[in-house]
Design a protein around this motif. Structure first.
Motif, PDB file in Angstrom:
ATOM      1  N   MET A   1       0.794  -1.119  -0.149  1.00 26.38           N
ATOM      2  CA  MET A   1       0.159  -0.164   0.279  1.00 26.38           C
ATOM      3  C   MET A   1       0.901   1.196  -0.063  1.00 26.38           C
ATOM      4  N   LYS A   2       0.456   2.151  -0.903  1.00 28.21           N
ATOM      5  CA  LYS A   2       1.294   3.636  -1.008  1.00 28.21           C
ATOM      6  C   LYS A   2       0.795   4.477   0.129  1.00 28.21           C
ATOM      7  N   ARG A   3       1.916   4.935   0.964  1.00 27.11           N
ATOM      8  CA  ARG A   3       1.448   6.046   1.838  1.00 27.11           C
ATOM      9  C   ARG A   3       2.595   7.175   1.542  1.00 27.11           C
ATOM     10  N   ARG A   4       1.925   8.339   1.859  1.00 28.28           N
ATOM     11  CA  ARG A   4       2.808   9.541   1.829  1.00 28.28           C
ATOM     12  C   ARG A   4       2.177  10.695   2.366  1.00 28.28           C
ATOM     13  N   SER A   5       2.973  11.510   2.981  1.00 29.32           N
ATOM     14  CA  SER A   5       2.347  12.633   3.573  1.00 29.32           C
ATOM     15  C   SER A   5       2.297  13.855   2.556  1.00 29.32           C
ATOM     16  N   GLU A   6       1.661  15.129   3.101  1.00 27.81           N
ATOM     17  CA  GLU A   6       1.956  16.133   2.208  1.00 27.81           C
ATOM     18  C   GLU A   6       3.278  16.668   1.856  1.00 27.81           C
ATOM     19  N   ASN A   7       3.336  17.586   0.779  1.00 26.72           N
ATOM     20  CA  ASN A   7       4.926  17.880   0.699  1.00 26.72           C
ATOM     21  C   ASN A   7       5.080  18.646   1.644  1.00 26.72           C
ATOM     22  N   PHE A   8       4.462  19.745   2.231  1.00 22.41           N
ATOM     23  CA  PHE A   8       4.885  20.834   3.100  1.00 22.41           C
ATOM     24  C   PHE A   8       4.097  20.487   4.487  1.00 22.41           C
ATOM     25  N   ILE A   9       4.673  20.467   5.361  1.00 27.16           N
ATOM     26  CA  ILE A   9       4.151  19.865   6.827  1.00 27.16           C
ATOM     27  C   ILE A   9       4.516  21.076   7.576  1.00 27.16           C
ATOM     28  N   HIS A  10       3.429  21.995   8.122  1.00 26.34           N
ATOM     29  CA  HIS A  10       3.709  23.088   8.895  1.00 26.34           C
ATOM     30  C   HIS A  10       3.543  22.506  10.379  1.00 26.34           C
ATOM     31  N   SER A  11       4.480  22.458  11.423  1.00 26.10           N
ATOM     32  CA  SER A  11       4.337  21.738  12.741  1.00 26.10           C
ATOM     33  C   SER A  11       3.349  22.580  13.447  1.00 26.10           C
ATOM     34  N   ASN A  12       3.078  23.793  13.240  1.00 19.39           N
ATOM     35  CA  ASN A  12       2.090  24.655  14.036  1.00 19.39           C
ATOM     36  C   ASN A  12       0.675  24.260  13.546  1.00 19.39           C
ATOM     37  N   LYS A  13       0.456  23.583  12.502  1.00 21.78           N
ATOM     38  CA  LYS A  13      -0.865  23.219  11.966  1.00 21.78           C
ATOM     39  C   LYS A  13      -1.180  21.434  12.139  1.00 21.78           C
ATOM     40  N   GLU A  14      -0.077  20.928  12.624  1.00 22.87           N
ATOM     41  CA  GLU A  14      -0.180  19.503  12.731  1.00 22.87           C
ATOM     42  C   GLU A  14      -0.440  19.164  14.197  1.00 22.87           C
ATOM     43  N   LYS A  15      -1.329  18.363  14.659  1.00 25.38           N
ATOM     44  CA  LYS A  15      -1.542  17.720  16.079  1.00 25.38           C
ATOM     45  C   LYS A  15      -0.549  16.954  16.524  1.00 25.38           C
ATOM     46  N   TRP A  16      -0.266  16.922  17.884  1.00 27.41           N
ATOM     47  CA  TRP A  16       0.575  16.359  18.680  1.00 27.41           C
ATOM     48  C   TRP A  16      -0.224  15.025  18.882  1.00 27.41           C
ATOM     49  N   GLU A  17       0.322  13.837  18.985  1.00 30.23           N
ATOM     50  CA  GLU A  17      -0.221  12.700  19.571  1.00 30.23           C
ATOM     51  C   GLU A  17       0.506  12.289  20.935  1.00 30.23           C
ATOM     52  N   ASP A  18      -0.488  12.192  21.720  1.00 33.17           N
ATOM     53  CA  ASP A  18      -0.053  12.135  23.218  1.00 33.17           C
ATOM     54  C   ASP A  18       0.363  10.515  23.424  1.00 33.17           C
ATOM     55  N   LEU A  19       1.501  10.221  23.706  1.00 31.28           N
ATOM     56  CA  LEU A  19       2.015   8.690  23.963  1.00 31.28           C
ATOM     57  C   LEU A  19       1.776   8.281  25.317  1.00 31.28           C
ATOM     58  N   GLY A  20       1.717   9.329  26.393  1.00 29.37           N
ATOM     59  CA  GLY A  20       1.857   9.019  27.632  1.00 29.37           C
ATOM     60  C   GLY A  20       3.036   9.083  28.173  1.00 29.37           C
ATOM     61  N   GLY A  21       3.103   9.177  29.632  1.00 27.32           N
ATOM     62  CA  GLY A  21       4.462   9.046  30.380  1.00 27.32           C
ATOM     63  C   GLY A  21       5.252  10.409  29.870  1.00 27.32           C
ATOM     64  N   GLY A  22       4.782  11.396  29.725  1.00 26.31           N
ATOM     65  CA  GLY A  22       5.424  12.724  29.265  1.00 26.31           C
ATOM     66  C   GLY A  22       6.018  12.701  27.863  1.00 26.31           C
ATOM     67  N   VAL A  23       5.522  12.049  26.960  1.00 20.24           N
ATOM     68  CA  VAL A  23       5.829  11.979  25.554  1.00 20.24           C
ATOM     69  C   VAL A  23       4.799  12.049  24.537  1.00 20.24           C
ATOM     70  N   GLN A  24       5.107  12.961  23.729  1.00 18.40           N
ATOM     71  CA  GLN A  24       4.458  13.431  22.684  1.00 18.40           C
ATOM     72  C   GLN A  24       5.079  13.297  21.358  1.00 18.40           C
ATOM     73  N   ARG A  25       4.316  12.949  20.038  1.00 18.05           N
ATOM     74  CA  ARG A  25       4.797  12.934  18.840  1.00 18.05           C
ATOM     75  C   ARG A  25       4.056  13.398  17.800  1.00 18.05           C
ATOM     76  N   GLN A  26       4.730  13.876  16.756  1.00 15.78           N
ATOM     77  CA  GLN A  26       4.139  14.793  15.641  1.00 15.78           C
ATOM     78  C   GLN A  26       4.717  14.251  14.128  1.00 15.78           C
ATOM     79  N   PHE A  27       4.088  13.966  13.387  1.00 18.87           N
ATOM     80  CA  PHE A  27       4.533  13.314  11.975  1.00 18.87           C
ATOM     81  C   PHE A  27       5.171  14.738  11.321  1.00 18.87           C
ATOM     82  N   LEU A  28       6.364  14.694  10.655  1.00 17.49           N
ATOM     83  CA  LEU A  28       6.792  15.756   9.575  1.00 17.49           C
ATOM     84  C   LEU A  28       7.168  15.493   8.426  1.00 17.49           C
TER      85      LEU A  28
END
Length: 122
Positions: A1-28
């Motif tokens: 399966m082909k997956r890809r993000s948008e060409n431009f990722i603006h971090s101020n527009k992307e949501k943070w995913e809470d992983l618990g334990g004081g850690v969050q991630r954001q796809f870039l």
């Protein structure tokens, strides 16, 4: 399966995913071959020992971390980089609130499938 993000990722527009334990991630950006992820750590947050088949390179954008790779411990500060061979046991402890930029090859399908990846905790 082909997956890809948008060409431009603006971090101020992307949501943070809470992983618990004081850690969050954001796809870039990603496709089937590569993935870049911003990971935010509170002081004391832990990336428990784990391994995966992906090659990983990490840039410490902010903070201070103690990494252990295949039994070797070193302190990593803002501006430093870390390389992880595939299938090598590694972990991290956040010593000062920080941000890591992780790059994986190939893409971490488990991240995209909604897995919170159980190796993060406090």
């Amino acid at each position: 399966m082909k997956r890809r993000s948008e060409n431009f990722i603006h971090s101020n527009k992307e949501k943070w995913e809470d992983l618990g334990g004081g850690v969050q991630r954001q796809f870039l950006g990603y496709d089937n071959q590569i993935m870049m992820v911003k990971v935010k750590f509170e002081k004391g947050a832990v990336g428990s020992p784990h391994q995966h088949f992906h090659t990983q390179a990490t840039y410490c954008a902010k903070g201070k971390f103690e990494f252990t790779i295949d039994g070797e411990k070193q302190i990593v500060n803002a501006g430093d980089g870390v390389y992880f061979e595939p299938n090598v046991l590694h972990s991290a402890v956040c010593l000062e609130e920080g941000i890591l930029i992780d790059v994986f090859s190939p893409v971490r399908e488990d991240f995209l499938d909604g897995s919170k990846v159980s190796y993060f905790g406090k």
